[in-house]
Write a protein that holds these residues in place. Structure first.
Motif, PDB file in Angstrom:
ATOM      1  N   ARG A 157      -6.486  -5.282 -10.935  1.00  0.00           N
ATOM      2  CA  ARG A 157      -6.205  -4.873  -9.442  1.00  0.00           C
ATOM      3  C   ARG A 157      -5.253  -5.824  -8.597  1.00  0.00           C
TER       4      ARG A 157
ATOM      5  N   GLN B 199      -0.316   5.209 -11.787  1.00  0.00           N
ATOM      6  CA  GLN B 199      -1.638   4.644 -11.238  1.00  0.00           C
ATOM      7  C   GLN B 199      -1.361   3.736 -10.476  1.00  0.00           C
TER       8      GLN B 199
ATOM      9  N   GLN C  28       1.459   2.685  -8.588  1.00  0.00           N
ATOM     10  CA  GLN C  28       2.026   3.300  -7.150  1.00  0.00           C
ATOM     11  C   GLN C  28       0.848   3.961  -6.443  1.00  0.00           C
ATOM     12  N   GLU C  29       0.225   4.971  -7.008  1.00  0.00           N
ATOM     13  CA  GLU C  29      -1.040   5.517  -6.258  1.00  0.00           C
ATOM     14  C   GLU C  29      -1.661   4.434  -5.610  1.00  0.00           C
ATOM     15  N   ALA C  30      -2.308   3.376  -6.351  1.00  0.00           N
ATOM     16  CA  ALA C  30      -3.133   2.312  -5.866  1.00  0.00           C
ATOM     17  C   ALA C  30      -2.403   1.641  -4.639  1.00  0.00           C
ATOM     18  N   LEU C  31      -1.024   1.712  -4.742  1.00  0.00           N
ATOM     19  CA  LEU C  31      -0.087   0.923  -3.533  1.00  0.00           C
ATOM     20  C   LEU C  31       0.072   1.870  -2.326  1.00  0.00           C
ATOM     21  N   GLY C  32      -0.267   3.265  -2.608  1.00  0.00           N
ATOM     22  CA  GLY C  32      -0.111   4.139  -1.626  1.00  0.00           C
ATOM     23  C   GLY C  32       1.405   4.790  -1.638  1.00  0.00           C
ATOM     24  N   ASP C  33       1.993   4.618  -2.418  1.00  0.00           N
ATOM     25  CA  ASP C  33       3.534   5.300  -2.754  1.00  0.00           C
ATOM     26  C   ASP C  33       3.361   6.638  -3.615  1.00  0.00           C
ATOM     27  N   ASN C  34       3.067   7.420  -3.116  1.00  0.00           N
ATOM     28  CA  ASN C  34       2.585   8.746  -3.441  1.00  0.00           C
ATOM     29  C   ASN C  34       3.837   9.408  -4.075  1.00  0.00           C
ATOM     30  N   ASP C  35       4.910   9.321  -3.254  1.00  0.00           N
ATOM     31  CA  ASP C  35       6.165   9.912  -3.680  1.00  0.00           C
ATOM     32  C   ASP C  35       6.609   9.747  -4.995  1.00  0.00           C
TER      33      ASP C  35
ATOM     34  N   SER D 191       4.973   7.915  -7.150  1.00  0.00           N
ATOM     35  CA  SER D 191       3.795   8.196  -7.970  1.00  0.00           C
ATOM     36  C   SER D 191       4.158   9.643  -8.746  1.00  0.00           C
TER      37      SER D 191
END
Length: 618
Positions: free
Chosen positions: A544, A572, A574-581, A583
């Motif tokens: 993490r 994965q 970027q998803e954890a960092l909240g960068d969904n676009d 990701s």
């Protein structure tokens, strides 16, 4: 112009094209606000065993398929778990397998639809349509094909299958009616309704106790798909493997080169093989033998990979020339005449000269694919001068090395090389590696052990045995062999990379990081650097430590932008960092790039499942 109602229980399914709802049952004629059913491609029979209906459809554009065009839609009429699983597998296969001659289908092309005033749930799968006619129809009109066209078509189909198999699927229903000849002369492979995903779980089911004959004899709950005359015995027994596709491919080409339906060809009562060569006398013996090899009764007797077949196809034209030369009257006369002269005049000739001449003749015979004559020449040479054993051993070693993609040939030549020189460590190592590719596991361990007995400090031997254990999921045994290899050669970067990955899979992230950093200090090769940075990013993601994970993975991407696992891990992170676009962009790359890593297919399965759950909850 007409369109059709999707409701299978509608009393009158034909409707004018310019209305919105079916005149008979009221069901919408525009499915999902984009699809109109133009024409049924199968008879719309009221038959309880006719589970699927297939239509040509007019499909308006979506974010995945821009522009209105004609496509094909398969509709599952019955909402039973086994049938739903089949169409789900087909959807997944068409999403993951990317080839211009395989129907294209996307996430939005698989959906459910409920007709008006009905509880019936229809599962719908839309895919691209190929223009042309299938080979079943083509051969009825045109008759049997020539040898040159057979080789051309075989190469096309194997190249398609290569993509299918490297995507970890196999088709399970190859036959002329599932192959379309397009107007541009290219073949397309269709109907992936019975395609199977090649997973470790599936392999465990069909291989039983380590792939032995005894282990393969059981019965497992693996879906059996049978097309009479094209399906091999192991598939009939519910134990299909990728080589089952090769059997069906061989049988398909028997029908193509004979122009005769398989049911009308006799069968050898002793072997169970088709008797077909007398109906295709225009096919040269090397080509006929290759087709027979594709149709061998046991999977292990067939070529083991598509790459092997493609390599064999590249060599077939020369083998045909050699075969014609070897069977010419001039060649036969010279072979037997020269052997007779040597036996009569051998006393007056130099023994080394006579032996070397026989070795040269043996090499020429082997080049002409006349192995029996080659052995006769070599045996005669050894009787005259036993010292030629080493040169014969080297000849077979070199021939095996050039045949690394022709695995069965390579295995044969390495074994022949060892017969003439049983102290050759490289021959044992290479034979073990070839057996590993052929999934002949006893052969792997026996030959690696012989190599290590001759040369205990061979880091290559320990590395090879480690990769074998790694592929078998025997992580502790693999780890031990990798560590022994690194102890002998601390600069063996591929071993360091494999051990680092193994440490991650076992949850030992700090050890994985230390190994990756060690490897990076000792290599400037970009692809190896990319693999090591990927391992660093993966380990940091598991800990993490997302910022460091992202930094390492972006370095890996710059060094090697074709690795699917890098994009899966970046997505994965970027998803954890909240960068969904960003990701989602990386998930797309993860889904389409080639990979053989089991973790990649696990990640792909997870993300596709999430997409389906999200869509079904709307």
């Amino acid at each position: 112009m007409l369109c059709y109602c999707i409701n299978p229980f509608c009393d009158n399914r034909q409707n004018p094209n310019d209305i919105e709802n079916c005149l008979s049952c009221g069901t919408s004629l525009l499915i999902n606000d984009r699809i109109r059913l133009v024409e049924p491609l199968r008879e719309l029979a009221d038959n309880p065993f006719n589970y699927f209906e297939v239509f040509e459809v007019e499909d308006a554009s979506t974010q995945w398929n821009l522009g209105s065009k004609r496509r094909v839609m398969k509709v599952l009429k019955w909402d039973t778990p086994n049938l739903v699983k089949l169409i789900e597998h087909e959807s997944l296969a068409l999403q993951l397998i990317q080839h211009s001659n395989i129907p294209k289908s996307t996430v939005d092309d698989f959906f459910t639809f409920i007709p008006k005033n009905s509880r019936l749930i229809l599962h719908c799968l839309v895919m691209d349509k190929f223009e042309g006619e299938d080979l079943e129809q083509w051969i009825e009109s045109n008759g049997r094909i020539s040898q040159s066209l057979a080789l051309k078509w075989l190469k096309q189909l194997v190249e398609i299958l290569d993509t299918v198999h490297r995507s970890d699927f196999f088709h399970r229903d190859i036959k002329p009616s599932n192959i379309v000849l397009q107007p541009n002369g290219q073949l397309a492979l269709i109907d992936f309704g019975t395609a199977r995903r090649l997973t470790n779980t599936y392999l465990a089911k069909v291989s039983g106790s380590g792939g032995t004959d005894k282990g393969r004899g059981g019965r497992y709950e693996v879906t059996s798909v049978v097309t009479p005359h094209y399906t091999p015995l192991e598939q009939i027994n519910g134990q299909a493997v990728p080589q089952s596709d090769f059997y069906a491919l061989g049988r398909t080409f028997v029908q193509l080169v004979t122009g005769i339906k398989l049911m009308d060809l006799p069968i050898d009562n002793k072997t169970g093989n088709l008797i077909w060569r007398n109906k295709a006398t225009h096919i040269d013996k090397p080509v006929a033998a290759f087709i027979d090899e594709l149709m061998a009764q046991l999977p292990g007797q067939r070529p083991q990979t598509t790459r092997v077949i493609l390599q064999r196809l590249e060599k077939l034209p020369q083998q045909i020339k050699n075969y014609r030369l070897a069977n010419s009257k001039i060649f036969k006369f010279s072979k037997y005449t020269l052997m007779g002269l040597l036996s009569i005049w051998g006393i007056s000739l130099s023994i080394p000269l006579a032996a070397n001449y026989l070795v040269a003749q043996g090499e020429r015979a082997e080049a002409a694919n006349d192995s029996q004559s080659a052995q006769e020449f070599f045996d005669s040479a050894i009787k005259i001068n036993p010292q030629v054993k080493n040169s014969i051993s080297q000849f077979y070693f070199d021939k095996a090395s050039r045949s690394t993609q022709k695995l069965q040939d390579a295995k044969k030549y390495y074994k022949l090389s060892i017969n003439y020189n049983n102290q050759d460590v490289d021959a044992y190592n290479n034979l073990a590696f070839v057996c590993q590719l052929l999934n002949e596991f006893d052969c792997v361990t026996i030959n690696y052990e012989k190599a290590l007995k001759l040369k205990p400090d061979s880091w290559e031997g320990h590395y090879g045995l480690g990769t074998f254990y790694d592929d078998q999921g025997k992580k502790s045994l693999a780890e031990k062999q990798y560590e022994l290899s690194i102890k002998i050669n601390s600069q063996a970067i591929p071993v360091i990379n494999n051990l680092s990955r193994l440490k991650i899979l076992k949850g030992n992230y700090n050890a994985a990081i230390a190994l990756a950093l060690q490897g990076l200090q000792n290599t400037k090769e970009p692809k190896l650097q990319a693999a090591l940075y990927k391992n660093l990013g993966w380990a940091k993601l598991q800990q993490r430590q997302l910022g460091e994970a992202k930094e390492y993975l972006e370095k890996a991407e710059k060094l090697d932008g074709q690795r699917a696992d890098i994009y899966c891990l970046l997505a994965q992170t970027q998803e954890a960092l909240g960068d969904n676009d960003n990701s989602w962009l990386n998930w797309e790359a993860c889904l389409v790039l080639e990979s053989k890593q089991p973790e990649v297919f696990r990640w792909r399965k997870d993300v596709l499942q999430r997409i389906r759950l999200k869509r079904s909850s709307r």
